[in-house]
Every structure is written in C-alpha cells, then in structure tokens.
Motif scaffolding. Structure first.
Motif, PDB file in Angstrom:
ATOM      1  N   MET A 167       0.810  -1.175  -0.242  1.00 48.99           N
ATOM      2  CA  MET A 167       0.076   0.151   0.059  1.00 48.99           C
ATOM      3  C   MET A 167       0.975   1.331   0.013  1.00 48.99           C
ATOM      4  N   SER A 168       0.579   2.268  -0.654  1.00 46.73           N
ATOM      5  CA  SER A 168       1.049   3.460  -0.542  1.00 46.73           C
ATOM      6  C   SER A 168       0.849   4.510   0.626  1.00 46.73           C
ATOM      7  N   SER A 169       1.727   5.414   0.547  1.00 45.99           N
ATOM      8  CA  SER A 169       1.635   6.486   1.491  1.00 45.99           C
ATOM      9  C   SER A 169       0.375   7.372   1.146  1.00 45.99           C
ATOM     10  N   LYS A 170       0.000   7.591  -0.069  1.00 44.22           N
ATOM     11  CA  LYS A 170      -1.297   8.177  -0.473  1.00 44.22           C
ATOM     12  C   LYS A 170      -2.461   7.354   0.385  1.00 44.22           C
ATOM     13  N   PHE A 171      -2.723   6.152   0.206  1.00 45.54           N
ATOM     14  CA  PHE A 171      -3.507   5.323   0.841  1.00 45.54           C
ATOM     15  C   PHE A 171      -3.534   5.599   2.300  1.00 45.54           C
ATOM     16  N   ALA A 172      -2.490   5.483   2.827  1.00 46.91           N
ATOM     17  CA  ALA A 172      -2.089   5.828   4.323  1.00 46.91           C
ATOM     18  C   ALA A 172      -2.761   7.151   4.644  1.00 46.91           C
ATOM     19  N   ASN A 173      -2.571   8.126   4.012  1.00 51.87           N
ATOM     20  CA  ASN A 173      -3.111   9.480   4.242  1.00 51.87           C
ATOM     21  C   ASN A 173      -4.734   9.429   4.258  1.00 51.87           C
ATOM     22  N   GLN A 174      -5.198   8.653   3.312  1.00 49.27           N
ATOM     23  CA  GLN A 174      -6.508   8.651   3.000  1.00 49.27           C
ATOM     24  C   GLN A 174      -7.284   8.045   4.204  1.00 49.27           C
ATOM     25  N   ILE A 175      -6.538   6.819   5.117  1.00 48.34           N
ATOM     26  CA  ILE A 175      -6.813   6.391   6.070  1.00 48.34           C
ATOM     27  C   ILE A 175      -6.955   7.315   7.270  1.00 48.34           C
ATOM     28  N   LEU A 176      -5.786   8.030   7.329  1.00 46.23           N
ATOM     29  CA  LEU A 176      -5.742   8.994   8.088  1.00 46.23           C
ATOM     30  C   LEU A 176      -6.933   9.892   8.269  1.00 46.23           C
ATOM     31  N   LYS A 177      -7.291  10.606   7.057  1.00 42.51           N
ATOM     32  CA  LYS A 177      -8.359  11.451   6.928  1.00 42.51           C
ATOM     33  C   LYS A 177      -9.415  10.854   7.385  1.00 42.51           C
ATOM     34  N   GLU A 178      -9.920   9.729   7.102  1.00 45.36           N
ATOM     35  CA  GLU A 178     -11.130   9.005   7.557  1.00 45.36           C
ATOM     36  C   GLU A 178     -11.356   8.760   9.096  1.00 45.36           C
ATOM     37  N   PHE A 179     -10.181   8.638   9.748  1.00 47.91           N
ATOM     38  CA  PHE A 179     -10.070   8.488  11.290  1.00 47.91           C
ATOM     39  C   PHE A 179      -9.789   9.678  11.876  1.00 47.91           C
ATOM     40  N   SER A 180      -9.735  10.861  11.138  1.00 47.09           N
ATOM     41  CA  SER A 180      -9.462  12.176  11.782  1.00 47.09           C
ATOM     42  C   SER A 180     -10.749  12.740  12.957  1.00 47.09           C
ATOM     43  N   CYS A 181     -11.689  11.857  12.853  1.00 50.60           N
ATOM     44  CA  CYS A 181     -12.775  12.115  14.176  1.00 50.60           C
ATOM     45  C   CYS A 181     -12.259  11.694  15.581  1.00 50.60           C
ATOM     46  N   PHE A 182     -11.134  10.671  15.496  1.00 52.77           N
ATOM     47  CA  PHE A 182     -10.758  10.175  16.751  1.00 52.77           C
ATOM     48  C   PHE A 182      -9.564  11.282  17.189  1.00 52.77           C
ATOM     49  N   ASP A 183      -9.232  11.070  18.466  1.00 58.15           N
ATOM     50  CA  ASP A 183      -8.137  12.058  19.166  1.00 58.15           C
ATOM     51  C   ASP A 183      -6.748  11.549  18.742  1.00 58.15           C
ATOM     52  N   ASP A 184      -6.098  12.555  18.441  1.00 57.32           N
ATOM     53  CA  ASP A 184      -4.476  12.461  18.254  1.00 57.32           C
ATOM     54  C   ASP A 184      -4.260  11.434  17.493  1.00 57.32           C
TER      55      ASP A 184
END
Length: 54
Positions: free
Chosen positions: A1-18
């Motif tokens: 998987m690429s860092s682009k996909f990792a950043n997409q996952i990060l965006k999806e979970f942005s409602c969680f703290d830190d």
C-alpha cells in the motif's frame, strides 16, 4: 500500500483524538494517543479490535 492510501485512512479516522501514522515493518501503523489500532501493509488494511467492553 502507498503513503497516499495511508493518508486517506488518516483522513477517515480524523474524528478520533490525536491520530497519527508511523512507518512500521514495511507498512504504516495507525495510532491514537500512542495506541496502535491499525496497520496498513502491502496486501491490506488491518484493524485491531476486541470483544471486551470497558
């Protein structure tokens, strides 16, 4: 998987703290407040979970 996909996952979970992503054994770990709850590897995305309620 690429860092682009990792950043997409990060965006999806942005409602969680830190939320953060760190490189981990050739993939990326997904962390919240220093607790790893997911891993993005070469073949997929894995979530850590439990059936216990606290």
């Amino acid at each position: 998987m690429s860092s682009k996909f990792a950043n997409q996952i990060l965006k999806e979970f942005s409602c969680f703290d830190d939320i953060s992503i760190k490189t981990f054994f050739g993939g990326f770990s997904i962390n919240s407040k220093s607790t790893m709850f997911g891993w993005i590897g070469k073949t997929g995305f894995y979530l850590r979970g439990t059936s216990l309620l606290s």
